[in-house]
Every structure is written in structure tokens, then in C-alpha cells.
Write a protein that holds these residues in place. Structure first.
Motif, short mmCIF file in Angstrom:
data_model
loop_
_atom_site.label_atom_id
_atom_site.label_comp_id
_atom_site.label_asym_id
_atom_site.label_seq_id
_atom_site.Cartn_x
_atom_site.Cartn_y
_atom_site.Cartn_z
N PRO A 166 0.70 -1.21 -0.09
CA PRO A 166 0.04 -0.06 -0.08
C PRO A 166 0.90 1.27 -0.16
O PRO A 166 0.48 2.20 -0.79
CB PRO A 166 -0.85 -0.17 1.39
CG PRO A 166 -1.02 -1.62 1.50
CD PRO A 166 0.17 -2.15 0.77
N GLU A 167 1.82 1.20 0.85
CA GLU A 167 2.87 2.57 0.74
C GLU A 167 3.41 2.74 -0.37
O GLU A 167 4.04 4.12 -0.72
CB GLU A 167 3.80 2.53 1.84
CG GLU A 167 4.83 1.36 1.56
CD GLU A 167 5.23 0.44 2.82
OE1 GLU A 167 6.41 0.21 3.15
OE2 GLU A 167 4.26 -0.21 3.55
N ALA A 168 3.63 2.09 -1.38
CA ALA A 168 3.96 2.26 -2.78
C ALA A 168 3.08 2.45 -3.88
O ALA A 168 3.37 2.79 -5.10
CB ALA A 168 4.86 0.89 -3.26
N ARG A 169 1.96 2.69 -3.43
CA ARG A 169 0.66 2.98 -4.50
C ARG A 169 0.62 4.31 -4.44
O ARG A 169 0.56 4.91 -3.30
CB ARG A 169 -0.64 2.10 -4.08
CG ARG A 169 -0.16 0.65 -4.25
CD ARG A 169 -1.49 -0.32 -3.76
NE ARG A 169 -1.00 -1.50 -3.42
CZ ARG A 169 -1.61 -2.21 -2.54
NH1 ARG A 169 -2.82 -1.94 -1.97
NH2 ARG A 169 -1.25 -3.53 -2.14
N GLY A 170 0.03 4.82 -5.81
CA GLY A 170 -0.70 6.16 -5.83
C GLY A 170 0.51 7.34 -5.79
O GLY A 170 0.19 8.41 -5.66
N ILE A 171 1.64 7.13 -6.02
CA ILE A 171 2.69 7.94 -5.92
C ILE A 171 3.45 7.99 -7.01
O ILE A 171 4.71 8.43 -7.16
CB ILE A 171 3.87 7.92 -4.61
CG1 ILE A 171 4.45 6.46 -4.51
CG2 ILE A 171 2.81 8.21 -3.20
CD1 ILE A 171 5.25 6.34 -3.36
N GLY A 172 3.07 7.23 -8.19
CA GLY A 172 4.05 7.04 -9.41
C GLY A 172 4.76 6.05 -9.64
O GLY A 172 5.40 5.96 -10.84
#
Length: 163
Positions: A93-99
Motif C-alpha cells: 500500500p505505501e508504494a501505491r498512488g505515488i507514481g
């Protein structure tokens, strides 16, 4: 999360345990069946060895020594033709949504082109909406049936892209 300390790099032996856990954790998070998907792949615990040499490569997302995602390219199993497969693309989850998904796709597709593949194929699940949107955004088109035989019979969304 800032992208400043995040690096996309080729997998190393010491990453095997972390990336196997990332992949299994994401599959469990999404309720993916443990049979007929990447969860059951014997290669999951030896990813560095599996993607070493030949026309294959696996990349991990390294955040200060913590692996938070990965994806790879390899020839499509049991298929006649110059087609690779985008394999085991999973992010915590921490790697998602930031390009990072777009960056990882670019990295993998550049490698596929460098290996001389003409097309890139992938399999996914219908409820992995964000992944399917990303794939379509970078030019993958839906197929009516699978190519080759990856053994992932629970993955019933098939896509392909010209390289």
C-alpha cells in the motif's frame, strides 16, 4: 511518502525473502486465490535465481533497504512467438498512488524492448482496478482469451501491448 529515497533496481539474492512476502501479502490483501495464481508459484521464494540471465529481469522497489514492490519481464511460457510477459507486479500500500507503478512499467517495458520482444502480455484479476487502469494507460489492450499457458488459471483478465 517521498520518492527521494526510493530506487527501482534489479533484484539481488538478499531480496528474495522480502519480495516473496510482499507478493503474498498483496495477494492475500486482494483476496486472490492461493491456487492458480502467483501465490503458488515455486519461483516465488527464489526470484533472483529465476530471473537471472537470458531474456528476463526482475526489478524491486527499494525504500532504504525495505522492498515495497516489484515487477519482472520474461518470455511468455508455452507460447510460440516473440512475446514477453509482465510478471509479478505487486506493490505494498505505501508504494501505491505515488507514481511508482508508471515508473516500474516504463522500466520493465524498456527492458522488454532491449531484449528484442515484439509484444508484452500480462494476466491479472478483474477486481484489481487500479492495476488494470495503469495497464490501459500505458497502452495494453484487452484480449478475449489467454496466450500461452502460465498456469495462472485463476487470472481471467488478459492484456497485450505492442512494443
Amino acid at each position: 511518502m517521498s520518492n527521494n529515497n526510493i530506487v527501482i533496481r534489479e533484484i539481488a539474492l538478499e531480496d528474495n525473502k522480502q519480495i516473496a512476502k510482499v507478493i503474498r501479502d498483496v495477494l492475500v490483501e486482494f483476496g486472490v486465490p492461493k491456487v492458480g495464481t502467483a501465490y503458488a508459484d515455486v519461483s516465488l521464494d527464489k526470484m533472483a535465481e529465476t530471473y537471472y540471465g537470458g531474456k528476463s529481469v526482475y526489478f524491486v522497489i527499494d525504500n532504504n533497504g525495505k522492498i515495497i514492490g516489484g515487477a519482472g519481464i520474461a518470455a511468455l511460457d508455452n507460447y510460440e512467438g516473440n512475446v514477453c510477459e509482465l510478471q509479478k507486479m505487486y506493490f505494498l500500500p505505501e508504494a501505491r498512488g505515488i507514481g511508482l507503478g508508471k515508473r516500474m512499467m516504463e522500466t520493465c517495458l524498456e527492458s522488454a524492448k532491449a531484449f528484442g520482444f515484439e509484444k508484452c502480455y500480462l494476466e491479472t484479476m478483474p477486481y484489481m482496478d487500479d492495476a488494470r487502469k495503469l495497464y490501459a494507460k500505458v497502452g495494453f489492450n484487452s484480449l478475449d482469451e489467454p496466450l500461452g499457458n502460465t498456469g495462472h488459471y485463476s487470472c481471467n483478465v488478459w492484456m497485450i501491448k505492442e512494443l
